[in-house]
Design a protein around this motif. Structure first.
Motif, mmCIF file in Angstrom:
data_model
loop_
_atom_site.group_PDB
_atom_site.id
_atom_site.type_symbol
_atom_site.label_atom_id
_atom_site.label_comp_id
_atom_site.label_asym_id
_atom_site.label_seq_id
_atom_site.Cartn_x
_atom_site.Cartn_y
_atom_site.Cartn_z
ATOM 1 N N ALA A 33 35.766 52.379 -7.027
ATOM 2 C CA ALA A 33 37.146 51.880 -7.049
ATOM 3 C C ALA A 33 37.750 52.295 -8.390
ATOM 4 O O ALA A 33 37.187 52.003 -9.434
ATOM 5 C CB ALA A 33 37.164 50.371 -6.891
ATOM 6 N N VAL A 34 38.878 52.988 -8.340
ATOM 7 C CA VAL A 34 39.496 53.496 -9.568
ATOM 8 C C VAL A 34 40.871 52.847 -9.738
ATOM 9 O O VAL A 34 41.626 52.726 -8.777
ATOM 10 C CB VAL A 34 39.631 55.035 -9.511
ATOM 11 C CG1 VAL A 34 40.321 55.567 -10.762
ATOM 12 C CG2 VAL A 34 38.266 55.687 -9.357
ATOM 13 N N GLY A 35 41.166 52.433 -10.970
ATOM 14 C CA GLY A 35 42.474 51.832 -11.258
ATOM 15 C C GLY A 35 42.596 50.462 -10.643
ATOM 16 O O GLY A 35 43.612 50.134 -10.039
ATOM 17 N N ASP A 36 41.578 49.664 -10.823
ATOM 18 C CA ASP A 36 41.528 48.395 -10.106
ATOM 19 C C ASP A 36 42.136 47.224 -10.876
ATOM 20 O O ASP A 36 42.198 46.122 -10.358
ATOM 21 C CB ASP A 36 40.057 48.084 -9.757
ATOM 22 C CG ASP A 36 39.943 47.695 -8.298
ATOM 23 O OD1 ASP A 36 40.955 47.863 -7.584
ATOM 24 O OD2 ASP A 36 38.877 47.210 -7.899
ATOM 25 N N GLY A 37 42.575 47.472 -12.113
ATOM 26 C CA GLY A 37 43.234 46.391 -12.874
ATOM 27 C C GLY A 37 44.709 46.337 -12.506
ATOM 28 O O GLY A 37 45.172 47.106 -11.667
#
Ligand code: 5CA
Ligand code: ZN
Length: 413
Positions: A33-37
């Protein structure tokens, strides 16, 4: 540097709780999962401004446009930075060979790139930085690396240029996963100088080139000169995104040495990784060879536009290929893109259509699952085809479908 006008963006519709963008990270090889913030930080390596914008460039920037669009659909705030390598050997050589000032060549090509990106409806970066306007950032970072003992002057009394001792950087090699033999095989053809006398290691990369007659140079604490390639991207990325940002991107020709060197410089300078994940778009070729400026086998977006191609058909032609697989452009790609655009537009304007809900879901799922735009296109194809035999209209379906195609895929209907 001014970027280009943003395309209109439909406001995101709510996505399922817990939805995430999954990408196959180039460093670990795992689907993550990328860019999950709440905010997602992206850096993509920009053009060296000559021979812009060929279809390989366009394929790379569209790949990361899908990333941005997916994040926006998930409600993330996106911070996107892109550079322009507006002073570098190949640019200077081209300017010399065609007899124009290198600054003029760069400006013309950047303008052409902007027009192509706007026509293709690529969302612009918030931070679009040329190297020349970022030299203070670059020399600050080099200064830090000098203090840390990561940089040395090559043993050459005439031109004691500055080099980065990459091999001693923590984690060097882990991004590409390549062994010495693989690294040495491509270093020279990708801007490196393994055979330069006086270097401590053949793979060490140039970080500050001292002034030579007839070359542009700027004053610095290390002597008048200009930066080496990799450190520019490291400095620009760190300045706008900080370390450990979410995703570093570019074409797969940048895995080594460019991204490996950037990662090594950042790790040494900050004690943190440059990025949490890496993604590389596969190479677009022509007749089986990589499309590249040095080979001159280019098809330009602007040529296709001038010949009357609808930019949305060019966009569809490129999106029909998954980012992870090398492929070769042929005129049939554009014909397919044009035919598909026409079928979709007819279906959107027809008096009746099939329901859109499951297709809209399929588009989102395809993009969130490692950017399978090719599968998203197939889902819309199936919807358009089903519409031909629909016996009644479904209220709002065509508008809903057009909105999803615009939001996820960037294709304006
Ligand atoms: N200025 C550097 C990056 S800092 C550079 O590589 N510039 S470039 O103009 O050569 O390429 C611009 C972008 O397009 C890079 O991300 C590069 O990896 C990508 N690219 C170049 N050729 C191709 C190709 N044939 N297929 C796909 N992407 C490509
Ligand atoms: Zn770069």
């Amino acid at each position: 540097m001014r970027s280009w006008p943003a395309p209109s963006l439909p406001s995101p519709s709510p996505s399922p709780v817990g939805a995430a963008l999954l990408l196959r990270d180039g460093a670990s090889g795992r689907l993550v999962a990328v860019g999950d913030g709440p905010s997602a930080r992206l850096y993509v390596c920009g053009i060296t401004p000559y021979d812009a914008t060929h279809l390989g460039h366009a394929f790379t920037y569209l790949t990361f446009d899908l990333v941005q669009r997916a994040w926006r659909q998930l409600g993330r705030e996106v911070v996107y930075t892109q550079n322009i390598t507006d002073v570098d050997d190949p640019l200077l050589e081209r300017a010399r060979s065609v007899g124009v000032d290198w600054r003029e060549l760069a400006q013309d090509q950047i303008e052409l790139f902007r027009q192509d990106m706007a026509a293709l409806r690529v969302i612009p970066p918030q931070h679009y930085l040329g190297v020349v306007e970022s030299l203070d950032l670059v020399t600050d970072l080099i200064g830090r690396l000098v203090e840390l003992g990561a940089v040395y002057q090559v043993d050459d009394p005439k031109h004691p240029d500055w080099y980065f001792a990459c091999r001693r950087a923590p984690g060097f090699g882990s991004l590409s996963g390549w062994d010495d033999r693989q690294m040495e095989a491509v270093f020279a053809e990708r801007g490196g100088d393994p055979d330069r006398p006086g270097k401590r290691d053949p793979l060490d990369c140039l970080i500050w080139r001292l002034a030579r007659p007839g070359e542009p140079s700027w004053d610095s604490p290390f002597g008048a000169g200009r930066p080496g390639w990799h450190v520019e991207c490291t400095a620009i990325a760190l300045s706008r995104l900080g370390p450990a940002f979410d995703l570093q991107g570019g074409g797969s020709d940048l895995i080594f040495p460019h991204h490996e060197m950037c990662a090594a410089e950042a790790q040494w300078a900050t004690g943190q990784p440059l990025a949490q994940a890496y993604l590389h778009a596969a190479m677009v070729g022509l007749a089986g060879e990589k499309m590249s400026k040095s080979r001159g086998n280019l098809v330009l977006v602007s040529q296709l536009r001038r010949a009357g191609a609808d930019p949305m058909a060019v966009r569809l032609a490129l999106l029909a290929h998954h980012y992870a697989t090398d492929w070769s452009w042929s005129p049939a790609d554009l014909e397919d893109g044009q035919a598909r655009l026409q079928r979709w537009r007819q279906a959107i304007r027809a008096p009746r259509s099939a329901p859109a809900e499951s297709t809209v879901q399929a588009i989102g799922q395809a993009v969130l699952g490692d950017l399978r735009a090719d599968r998203a296109l197939a889902a819309v194809d199936a919807w358009a085809e089903a519409g031909q035999t629909a016996s009644q209209d479904v209220a709002g379906a065509r508008a809903e479908l057009a909105r999803a195609v615009d939001a996820w895929l960037g294709v304006a209907m």
